[in-house]
Design a protein around this motif. Structure first.
Motif, PDB file in Angstrom:
ATOM      1  N   UNK A 146       0.839  -1.198   0.000  1.00 21.84           N
ATOM      2  CA  UNK A 146       0.000   0.000   0.000  1.00 21.84           C
ATOM      3  C   UNK A 146       0.872   1.246   0.000  1.00 21.84           C
ATOM      4  N   UNK A 147       1.967   1.229   0.763  1.00 18.67           N
ATOM      5  CA  UNK A 147       2.873   2.378   0.769  1.00 18.67           C
ATOM      6  C   UNK A 147       3.613   2.511  -0.548  1.00 18.67           C
ATOM      7  N   UNK A 148       3.954   1.357  -1.163  1.00 13.51           N
ATOM      8  CA  UNK A 148       4.625   1.404  -2.459  1.00 13.51           C
ATOM      9  C   UNK A 148       3.721   2.054  -3.504  1.00 13.51           C
ATOM     10  N   UNK A 149       2.452   1.704  -3.469  1.00 12.79           N
ATOM     11  CA  UNK A 149       1.489   2.240  -4.441  1.00 12.79           C
ATOM     12  C   UNK A 149       0.740   3.448  -3.906  1.00 12.79           C
ATOM     13  N   UNK A 150       1.266   4.092  -2.860  1.00 18.34           N
ATOM     14  CA  UNK A 150       0.533   5.171  -2.197  1.00 18.34           C
ATOM     15  C   UNK A 150       0.217   6.326  -3.141  1.00 18.34           C
ATOM     16  N   UNK A 151       1.176   6.702  -3.975  1.00 18.45           N
ATOM     17  CA  UNK A 151       0.945   7.820  -4.894  1.00 18.45           C
ATOM     18  C   UNK A 151      -0.190   7.512  -5.867  1.00 18.45           C
ATOM     19  N   UNK A 152      -0.154   6.298  -6.436  1.00 21.70           N
ATOM     20  CA  UNK A 152      -1.202   5.920  -7.379  1.00 21.70           C
ATOM     21  C   UNK A 152      -2.555   5.828  -6.683  1.00 21.70           C
ATOM     22  N   UNK A 153      -2.580   5.308  -5.454  1.00 21.06           N
ATOM     23  CA  UNK A 153      -3.831   5.205  -4.712  1.00 21.06           C
ATOM     24  C   UNK A 153      -4.363   6.589  -4.364  1.00 21.06           C
ATOM     25  N   UNK A 154      -3.459   7.487  -3.962  1.00 16.71           N
ATOM     26  CA  UNK A 154      -3.881   8.839  -3.597  1.00 16.71           C
ATOM     27  C   UNK A 154      -4.469   9.572  -4.804  1.00 16.71           C
ATOM     28  N   UNK A 155      -3.802   9.452  -5.958  1.00 15.58           N
ATOM     29  CA  UNK A 155      -4.305  10.118  -7.155  1.00 15.58           C
ATOM     30  C   UNK A 155      -5.637   9.519  -7.585  1.00 15.58           C
ATOM     31  N   UNK A 156      -5.773   8.186  -7.471  1.00 15.21           N
ATOM     32  CA  UNK A 156      -7.045   7.546  -7.792  1.00 15.21           C
ATOM     33  C   UNK A 156      -8.153   8.034  -6.865  1.00 15.21           C
ATOM     34  N   UNK A 157      -7.795   8.221  -5.596  1.00 12.97           N
ATOM     35  CA  UNK A 157      -8.779   8.728  -4.637  1.00 12.97           C
ATOM     36  C   UNK A 157      -9.202  10.143  -4.985  1.00 12.97           C
ATOM     37  N   UNK A 158      -8.248  10.988  -5.372  1.00 13.68           N
ATOM     38  CA  UNK A 158      -8.576  12.370  -5.722  1.00 13.68           C
ATOM     39  C   UNK A 158      -9.432  12.434  -6.983  1.00 13.68           C
ATOM     40  N   UNK A 159      -9.133  11.572  -7.963  1.00 17.72           N
ATOM     41  CA  UNK A 159      -9.951  11.532  -9.176  1.00 17.72           C
ATOM     42  C   UNK A 159     -11.377  11.098  -8.858  1.00 17.72           C
ATOM     43  N   UNK A 160     -11.505  10.114  -7.972  1.00 22.26           N
ATOM     44  CA  UNK A 160     -12.831   9.638  -7.597  1.00 22.26           C
ATOM     45  C   UNK A 160     -13.594  10.706  -6.822  1.00 22.26           C
TER      46      UNK A 160
END
Length: 419
Positions: free
Chosen positions: A197-211
């Motif tokens: 989750x920390x490795x993919x944190x940037x991608x998850x955060x951006x996905x959250x902002x888009x959603x």
């Protein structure tokens, strides 16, 4: 990251942040405050960000792509048989007490599937999976999974490792490696696992902002289907009548697709989706791919590609097993041998996952494979009848010998042997 965000994380997660996690971030903040430190220079280059994204595990698991990646890997680890086998004969070591723990009942409240699935989930989202090893007379009798947020792994000056377990109710307990099953894969220090989750944190955060952006658009924004225009200014009565007519006759799903009837020279213009809308959809699809890349899950398993699920799915399944699951197979197998077995047991026993169910092709491919394995078509046989049945998880069954095989009898019509 800043000092305020460190303490705000606990509020967003809905629970207290482990003490050692908060202290790690406080130490990082102290390093940043030193102008001569490389951390301070990196902090300045990143515009006041240490590079750590404020995405908690609870928030990350709300992302359907993260949940799907975690569930695919953890369910696979949970459902595949994990056996203790004899290293020389390759037979299952059913007499060993560890066999029933790993294959059937690790403790009094979990099945083997529940135990391995929970452990693997922790290893993915938190970086580490811990299980306390309970022994009686030197024999392992239970494996008790622990919340990874309550365990801190520490390396001492003599390079030995110890585990500091602080339960929600109770005092600190120091556990030796021989009494702790510790499963992890990637690590930046060699003894503490790294969260995917920390490795993919940037991608998850951006996905959250888009959603969130899209949710706010539909909640507060205006999505127009078309424009009604008139060359002159309409009076308030006409305008109110027009609005009421649109609301009563053309709004709602029951009136979708109806033609609009207008008078007094009013022109109707339909609005089409813009390139910006298409880019938003493409951006969300790209974030799904970024998250899947971190977990090693093929794109079609997340429903991204509109490809036909034909013969190619077998190849995708093999890729998933080889490059996403095999590293975890090895991590589990070696962790069990390291902590749950004595030196004598580890020398003569192995721990192996049986991934055959995931690697099997279609029934036709399997029948061709087993036919050749039994010697069909002039091939040198490398399996016998019982091994084939065992591979297919079929019970043992006696087979009548073939009366024509290896027969020395003749029917009297054979030519005479040459002199």
């Amino acid at each position: 990251m800043n000092l305020l965000n460190i303490f705000r994380r606990s509020e967003r997660a809905g629970q207290k942040e482990p003490y050692h996690e908060v202290m790690k971030d406080l130490v990082a903040m102290a390093q940043v405050m030193d102008p001569n430190s490389p951390e301070f220079k990196e902090w300045m280059r990143n515009g006041g960000d240490l590079g750590g994204s404020e995405v908690t595990v609870k928030e990350a698991m709300r992302n359907t792509s993260v949940f799907r990646c975690v569930s695919l890997v953890s369910y696979a680890i949970g459902m595949l048989p994990l056996h203790v086998i004899d290293a020389e004969t390759k037979e299952k070591a059913r007499e060993n007490p560890l066999f029933s723990l790993l294959h059937g009942k690790p403790n009094d409240w979990q099945t083997a599937f529940n135990f391995r699935q929970y452990m693997q989930r922790n290893a993915l989202v938190y970086g580490n999976a811990y299980a306390l090893i309970i022994r009686s007379m030197g024999r392992v009798i239970q494996l008790v999974p622990l919340d990874p947020r309550t365990v801190e792994v520490k390396q001492n000056r003599d390079w030995s490792v110890e585990y500091r377990y602080t339960p929600k109710k109770g005092e600190l307990r120091v556990i030796k490696p021989a009494d702790m099953l510790h499963v992890y894969a990637d690590s930046d220090n060699g003894f503490d696992g790294m969260s995917m989750v920390k490795v993919a944190a940037r991608a998850i955060e951006l996905s959250r902002e888009l959603e969130n952006s899209q949710a706010k658009f539909f909640k507060n924004g205006m999505h127009l289907g078309g424009i009604l225009s008139h060359p002159e200014k309409l009076g308030p009565d006409i305008l109110e009548t027009l609005k009421q007519s649109l609301k009563e006759q053309y709004s709602g799903t029951n009136n979708a697709g109806k033609w609009l009837v207008v008078e007094e020279g009013i022109q109707a213009t339909q609005l089409k989706s813009t390139a910006k809308d298409s880019q938003q959809i493409e951006s969300r699809a790209f974030q799904i791919e970024e998250i899947a890349r971190a977990f090693g899950v093929p794109r079609p398993f997340l429903g991204v590609d509109d490809t036909s699920w034909g013969s190619g799915i077998d190849v995708l399944g093999q890729i998933f097993v080889r490059y996403a699951l095999n590293p975890w197979f090895t991590a589990w197998e070696q962790a069990v041998k390291r902590s749950c077995m004595s030196d004598e047991e580890a020398a003569r026993l192995d721990v192996k996952f049986n991934a055959g169910a995931l690697l099997r092709g279609s029934m036709k491919d399997q029948s061709d494979f087993f036919a050749k394995a039994l010697g069909s078509g002039g091939h040198q046989p490398w399996m016998d009848y019982e091994e084939v049945r065992d591979t297919m998880d079929l019970p043992k069954k006696e087979i009548a010998p073939n009366p024509l095989a290896h027969s020395t009898e003749t029917n009297g019509n054979e030519p005479e042997e040459a002199a």
